[in-house]
Structures are given as structure tokens and as C-alpha cells.
Design an enzyme around this catalytic site. Structure first.
Site, short mmCIF file in Angstrom:
data_model
loop_
_atom_site.label_atom_id
_atom_site.label_comp_id
_atom_site.label_asym_id
_atom_site.label_seq_id
_atom_site.Cartn_x
_atom_site.Cartn_y
_atom_site.Cartn_z
N GLU A 174 0.81 -1.22 0.00
CA GLU A 174 0.00 0.00 0.00
C GLU A 174 0.85 1.27 0.00
OE1 GLU A 174 -3.90 -1.77 2.34
OE2 GLU A 174 -2.42 -0.73 3.55
N CYS B 54 5.50 -6.98 7.87
CA CYS B 54 6.70 -6.63 8.64
C CYS B 54 6.93 -7.70 9.70
CB CYS B 54 6.53 -5.26 9.31
SG CYS B 54 7.98 -4.75 10.25
N CYS C 74 5.59 -5.02 16.29
CA CYS C 74 5.35 -4.02 17.34
C CYS C 74 3.90 -4.17 17.79
CB CYS C 74 5.61 -2.62 16.82
SG CYS C 74 7.30 -2.38 16.26
N CYS D 226 -0.85 6.14 10.08
CA CYS D 226 0.33 5.39 10.51
C CYS D 226 -0.08 4.13 11.25
CB CYS D 226 1.16 6.22 11.47
SG CYS D 226 2.06 7.52 10.69
N1 SAH Z 1 8.92 0.20 10.27
C1 SAH Z 1 9.21 1.58 10.25
C2 SAH Z 1 8.41 2.37 9.26
C3 SAH Z 1 6.95 2.01 9.10
S1 SAH Z 1 5.92 2.29 10.49
C4 SAH Z 1 9.04 2.14 11.65
O1 SAH Z 1 8.57 1.46 12.52
O2 SAH Z 1 9.46 3.28 11.84
C5 SAH Z 1 5.57 4.01 10.34
C6 SAH Z 1 5.24 4.72 11.64
O3 SAH Z 1 3.93 4.37 12.11
C7 SAH Z 1 6.18 4.37 12.79
O4 SAH Z 1 6.57 5.53 13.48
C8 SAH Z 1 5.31 3.49 13.64
O5 SAH Z 1 5.76 3.41 14.93
C9 SAH Z 1 3.97 4.19 13.49
N2 SAH Z 1 2.83 3.40 13.93
C10 SAH Z 1 2.69 2.06 13.88
N3 SAH Z 1 1.48 1.69 14.37
C11 SAH Z 1 0.85 2.83 14.73
C12 SAH Z 1 -0.45 3.11 15.27
N4 SAH Z 1 -1.32 2.15 15.53
N5 SAH Z 1 -0.76 4.40 15.52
C13 SAH Z 1 0.11 5.40 15.22
N6 SAH Z 1 1.32 5.20 14.69
C14 SAH Z 1 1.70 3.92 14.45
FE1 SF4 Z 2 7.11 -3.02 11.52
FE2 SF4 Z 2 6.94 -2.01 13.98
FE3 SF4 Z 2 7.28 -0.35 11.86
FE4 SF4 Z 2 4.94 -1.66 12.24
S1 SF4 Z 2 5.84 -0.08 13.56
S2 SF4 Z 2 6.04 -1.46 10.31
S3 SF4 Z 2 5.66 -3.64 13.10
S4 SF4 Z 2 8.71 -1.91 12.64
#
Ligand code: SAH
Ligand code: SF4
Length: 348
Positions: free
Chosen positions: A92, A114, A118, A339
Site C-alpha cells: 500500500e 513486517c 510491534c 500510521c
Molecule cells: N517500520 C518503520 C516504518 C513504518 S511504520 C518504523 O517502525 O518506523 C511508520 C510509523 O507508524 C512508525 O513511526 C510506527 O511506529 C507508526 N505506527 C505504527 N502503528 C501505529 C499506530 N497504531 N498508531 C500510530 N502510529 C503507528
Molecule cells: Fe514493523 Fe513495527 Fe514499523 Fe509496524 S511499527 S512497520 S511492526 S517496525
């Protein structure tokens, strides 16, 4: 016959292909520019190549393009596109337009799914994980840039590697995509307008330092203490906050990169003044901007978003202690484009 995607070749390799086809070497440069400067994915559009050459190319090579599977539009203007890749997987991209600021941002994916799991992230809950090829990342960029021009009469102004996946776990392809997007023979986009977001992979950040990475970087911090971060981001167990921050410091000392910390405020988890205080200390190693993000709801997650009042107090504490802080409002959450919400519901 399974034809090879011509985008797999470097300019040098294209030169060798031209020689083997009995064509002048400079044709390679023309083909390279069609592909990476103009984003063309059809040999017949390469109008400065002879019909014969186009025919020869089509016999052996192809463009395994992705197809738009679904497009969703948020009431705030955000557009999320799901792409069906050549192997049937889905990824996406999100276009976040802010016309009043002349800002048109692409949030690009670097992987299908991924592996980092997290706690709060929808992408981490997907089963299939594969790296995107460098041209699958580039193609998201060129397609969304075209969409942006059609919809808003404006090119993209910013790219954030904040879609699905962990960019530093797909290091080579992500770097190649940045190269074709930024190099003068490629699209020529400014690297100053590119931000790579990472959950904090120390080895990956060190590799960026070796490779003289000059774009911006965002660290998804979300907790200032290791014991808390371990609970919501398993990657922290092997990549402690201190080690990540030290690797970023090295980056800053080398190239003065713009560095940001992303911090989702979770109710009664990481929203106390002790957390804010630790965050202030972590922000003293190099100039850093802290981005407070509101948690976007993901099914099955027990964490909750902090109240607006908490967000304000937390942000005020940071600002009062000299830390540059912004509170980011969520965009596209009504279509799961915000995000952490990217998970291709269409595939489940
Ligand atoms: N893997 C990378 C990039 C993709 S995630 C990373 O983790 O940085 C992009 C952003 O979205 C990251 O800052 C992540 O922590 C945030 N994110 C993930 N789940 C989220 C949620 N449920 N609400 C708000 N931000 C979120
Ligand atoms: Fe992967 Fe964590 Fe980034 Fe989500 S927030 S894309 S699980 S590294």
C-alpha cells in the site's frame, strides 16, 4: 517464457545488453532515462529508440508492473492505494495532500508485511513478509506522483518511508530506490525531502553511516525507557535505546542529518512526566525534533491513546525544556490509511 524485468539492470549492464544487440552504447542511457527519469513502463513509449530495437527488447524483457487493486479516499483528502504486485502480494501507498501548505507527501512501503511485530501496529500482524524490489518501491513513487499531478496539479514534495515494513531490513532495495528517485539521471528528487523511518536497527543505521546517508531519518521511539520499549517493540531487546541513539549521533556528526523521534502517547503507559523527562535527556545528544503522534486504533490492541489534555501537557513539558516538538494530527484514519493501520484489509 518468463521475461526478465528490464529494471533489474544497472546502466552499465544495459550498455552490455546494447552491445550484444549490436546497438550503440548510448542507447543504454536513453533507456535508463525513460525508465528512471520518466517512469515509463512500456517499450513503445520510448520514442527515441528505433522500432527494431523496441521489438528486440520486448522479445526478451518486460515490465512486471503492479496493478491498482483498490483506492480509498478519506474525507481529509488522504488517498490510500493498494497495489497487487506481480506475484499476487499486496502492498500500500498513501498520498497525504496539504494543498494549503503546498505539501504533497507520499508514504511509501518498503516490504509486504513486517516481521518486527510491534504491539500497536497493524502491519506487524500480517503473516506474509517479503522485501519489496527496488523498482516496486520506485513504482509506488512514480504512480503516486502521477496521481498527485492529476488530482492536485502538483508533483510530490516529500517522501516518507513510513508505509508497510521496516526499511532497514530491506536495506539494499530501499537504498537503490532512493538512488533512482534522487539521482540526476533518475527522477532528480531532492534527498532533503526524503525521510526514512525506522524502528531502530543499529546495524542498519551504522550501514547508513558507512554509505554516507544524507536524507532525513525518523526513529520510532515510542518509549524512552528500555523496559517499557521492550514491552511494545520486541526489536528493542537486541537494539537498546542507547545503542540506537549513539548510532544516530554518529550519523549526525557525519552529515548533520535532520533527525526526528516519533512518539505515540499511550494512556498510562508512556505519558508521564518521568517519561517526558527521559525523552528530554535523550534529545540532548544532537538536534532532534520530537513528533508526538496520536495512536490510531488497531483491532486487538490493548493500548489506548492518551487524552488530548495529556498530549498537551506532555508536549508543553518537552517545549519548556527546550526540545523542538510537534503534535501530528492523524490523517486518513477513516480509511485505515493512518500510521500503523496499513494492513490490506482486502487481502484478509
Ligand atoms: N517500520 C518503520 C516504518 C513504518 S511504520 C518504523 O517502525 O518506523 C511508520 C510509523 O507508524 C512508525 O513511526 C510506527 O511506529 C507508526 N505506527 C505504527 N502503528 C501505529 C499506530 N497504531 N498508531 C500510530 N502510529 C503507528
Ligand atoms: Fe514493523 Fe513495527 Fe514499523 Fe509496524 S511499527 S512497520 S511492526 S517496525
Amino acid at each position: 517464457m518468463n521475461k526478465i524485468d528490464i529494471r533489474e539492470y544497472t546502466q552499465k549492464e544495459l550498455q552490455n545488453i546494447m552491445i550484444s544487440l549490436g546497438e550503440p552504447k548510448f542507447k543504454a542511457k536513453q533507456i535508463y532515462q525513460w525508465i528512471w527519469q520518466k517512469g515509463v513502463t512500456d517499450f513503445d513509449k520510448m520514442t527515441n529508440l528505433s522500432k527494431e530495437l523496441r521489438h528486440k527488447l520486448k522479445e526478451t524483457y518486460s515490465f512486471k508492473t503492479m496493478q491498482k487493486q483498490r483506492e480509498q479516499r478519506s474525507k481529509d483528502g488522504t488517498i490510500k492505494t493498494a497495489w497487487r504486485l506481480n506475484d499476487g502480494n499486496i502492498t500500500e501507498s498513501v498520498l497525504i495532500p496539504v494543498p494549503e501548505d503546498n505539501r504533497f507527501t507520499l508514504c511509501v512501503s518498503s516490504q509486504v508485511g513486517c516481521s518486527l511485530n510491534c504491539e500497536f501496529c497493524a502491519t506487524g500482524k500480517l503473516k506474509t513478509v517479503r522485501n519489496l524490489l527496488h523498482y516496486e518501491i520506485y513504482e509506488q513513487f512514480i504512480n503516486i506522483n502521477n496521481l498527485c499531478e492529476e488530482e492536485f496539479g502538483h508533483k510530490l514534495t516529500n517522501i516518507v518511508y513510513m508505509g508497510m515494513g521496516e526499511p532497514l531490513l530491506n536495506y539494499n532495495n530501499v537504498m537503490k530506490s532512493i538512488h533512482t528517485i534522487t539521482s540526476p539521471l533518475g527522477f532528480g528528487f531532492s534527498y532533503k525531502r526524503i525521510t526514512l523511518s525506522t524502528s531502530g536497527i543499529v546495524a542498519g543505521i551504522k550501514k547508513l553511516n558507512q554509505d554516507d546517508f544524507k536524507a532525513n531519518i525518523a526513529l520510532s521511539l515510542h518509549a524512552a525507557y528500555d523496559n517499557k520499549r521492550n514491552k511494545i517493540m520486541p526489536i528493542n531487546k537486541s537494539n537498546s535505546i542507547e545503542n540506537v541513539v549513539m548510532a544516530l549521533k554518529e550519523m549526525y556528526l557525519k552529515n548533520k542529518n535532520k533527525i526526528g523521534f516519533e512518539y505515540i502517547l499511550f494512556k498510562d503507559f508512556n505519558d508521564g512526566f518521568d517519561d517526558a523527562d527521559k525523552l528530554v535527556k535523550l534529545s540532548k545528544h544532537f538536534p532532534v525534533k520530537i513528533n508526538i503522534i496520536s495512536y490510531n486504533y488497531v483491532e486487538g490492541v490493548k493500548l489506548q491513546k492518551a487524552s488530548a489534555d495529556r498530549v498537551n501537557k506532555f508536549a508543553k513539558y518537552l517545549v519548556d525544556h527546550g526540545v523542538m516538538t510537534t503534535v501530528r494530527r492523524s490523517r486518513g484514519d477513516d480509511i485505515d490509511a493512518a500510521c500503523g493501520q496499513l494492513a490490506s484489509k482486502s487481502k484478509k
